[in-house]
Design a protein around this motif. Sequence first.
Motif, short mmCIF file in Angstrom:
data_model
loop_
_atom_site.label_atom_id
_atom_site.label_comp_id
_atom_site.label_asym_id
_atom_site.label_seq_id
_atom_site.Cartn_x
_atom_site.Cartn_y
_atom_site.Cartn_z
N GLN A 73 40.73 67.53 -15.01
CA GLN A 73 41.92 66.69 -15.01
C GLN A 73 42.52 66.57 -16.40
O GLN A 73 43.75 66.50 -16.56
N ALA A 74 41.67 66.56 -17.44
CA ALA A 74 42.18 66.42 -18.80
C ALA A 74 43.04 67.62 -19.20
O ALA A 74 43.95 67.51 -20.02
N LEU A 75 42.76 68.78 -18.61
CA LEU A 75 43.55 69.98 -18.88
C LEU A 75 44.67 70.18 -17.87
O LEU A 75 45.45 71.12 -17.97
N GLY A 76 44.73 69.31 -16.87
CA GLY A 76 45.72 69.47 -15.80
C GLY A 76 45.33 70.56 -14.81
O GLY A 76 46.18 71.11 -14.12
N TRP A 77 44.02 70.84 -14.70
CA TRP A 77 43.53 71.89 -13.81
C TRP A 77 42.99 71.29 -12.52
O TRP A 77 42.20 70.36 -12.54
N GLU B 16 47.55 76.16 -19.95
CA GLU B 16 47.62 76.87 -18.68
C GLU B 16 46.41 77.78 -18.51
O GLU B 16 45.96 78.43 -19.45
N PRO B 17 45.86 77.85 -17.30
CA PRO B 17 44.67 78.67 -17.06
C PRO B 17 44.85 80.13 -17.48
O PRO B 17 43.92 80.73 -18.04
N ASP B 18 46.03 80.70 -17.22
CA ASP B 18 46.25 82.10 -17.60
C ASP B 18 46.17 82.28 -19.12
O ASP B 18 45.63 83.28 -19.61
N LEU B 19 46.69 81.31 -19.87
CA LEU B 19 46.63 81.38 -21.33
C LEU B 19 45.19 81.29 -21.82
O LEU B 19 44.77 82.07 -22.68
N VAL B 20 44.42 80.37 -21.26
CA VAL B 20 43.02 80.22 -21.64
C VAL B 20 42.23 81.48 -21.29
O VAL B 20 41.45 81.99 -22.11
#
Length: 399
Positions: free
Chosen positions: A167-171, A119-123
């Motif tokens: 896309q690989a990260l689902g972003w 998840e972007p927030d986690l990263v």
Amino acid sequence: MELARATNRSVRLRNRSALLTRLFLDGPLTRQDLVRSTGLSQPAVSNVVADMIDEGLVAEAGAAESDGGRPSMLLRIAPRFAFLVGVDVGETRVRVELFDFAMTLLGSVEYPLDPARTEPDLVAGHVLAGIDAVTGSAGVAPGDVLGVGIGVSGVVEQGAEAVVHAQALGWDRVPLERLIGAGTDLPLHIDNGAKTLGQAEMWFGAGRGARHAVFALVGSGVGASVVTNGATYRGASSSAGEWGHTTLVYGGRACRCGARGCLEAYVGAEAIIDRYREARRGRPVPGEDEESQIAALVAAAETSATARRVLDDTAGYLGAGVANLINLFNPERVVLGGWAAMALGDLLPAVREAAGRQALRQPYEQASIELCRLGVDAVALGAATLPIARFLTEGGVRR
């Protein structure tokens, strides 16, 4: 009068930029070296250098060797003038590193990423925690940090705020700069990880001296940075270089991007492990993560015909992909980097042979194919150069 002052200031900043760039990339150098390499006059070099020494930006580094007569003083970038943070946001971990202004590594920290939780927030949280960790352990105050460079998987759309499509990260259109910027006042510079690797290798590694080169990043995913006439080619929206999603086999293996037959579906670490698993008739590959599983495959190839065949096929696929780069861009060099490329470094002769079979003879004979020289830290190191690149372009003036 105002126009004359503005013109003089512009000329002075341009001179500072030229001198700083030479010192940063090629120093230590003497004043005479700078006159020869920049074409500036001796008085102009002396005046600008004197100003930069007064500002603490440039420092004397001892006397140069002399064949007689008065020795010349060497000059270098002052290592403690400022500090830089470089971040590698990969698919399996976030690495954060701190450098001084001479690009000496002062500290590093890593945060593993669960592929199911990117998840972007986690990263963003890992990046912020890493900045605090490396600066805190080195005793570096935030005001002494010139900027934070971040290399990330996926397409980075530049604008008022950098937006990431991965896309690989689902972003999809993730406002990564805004998310990280909410937790720090440090200047942020975000770019694709293959491009930051390419910049690091151009400045300090296997790309030095080349004007036309391609830097291929092979890790969990696959990407490339194309350098032409010394500048990174970006395309209409900075997505140029998605080499991993060029088609290798029409209708072939399913790729994480949703298409079929992409190069990444054959030579990305996840795909190599998957092909090895299939060759083992579904038996799991030993190892807790991709890096240990690739290491297990390489070790098994010494005694296992199955593992050897998977590696031989990988070299063939990778060579075909390199041949496409050679035919398309006619580079002087193709440099293979990324952790998976380094782990598979023994395949380089087979990759060269496969590329030679697939590429046109004339451009192939002009190109060298080699491994990157900066190792697995190249993405973070290149990211740390992003703030410096702007600083040099602007004549060494902090904004």
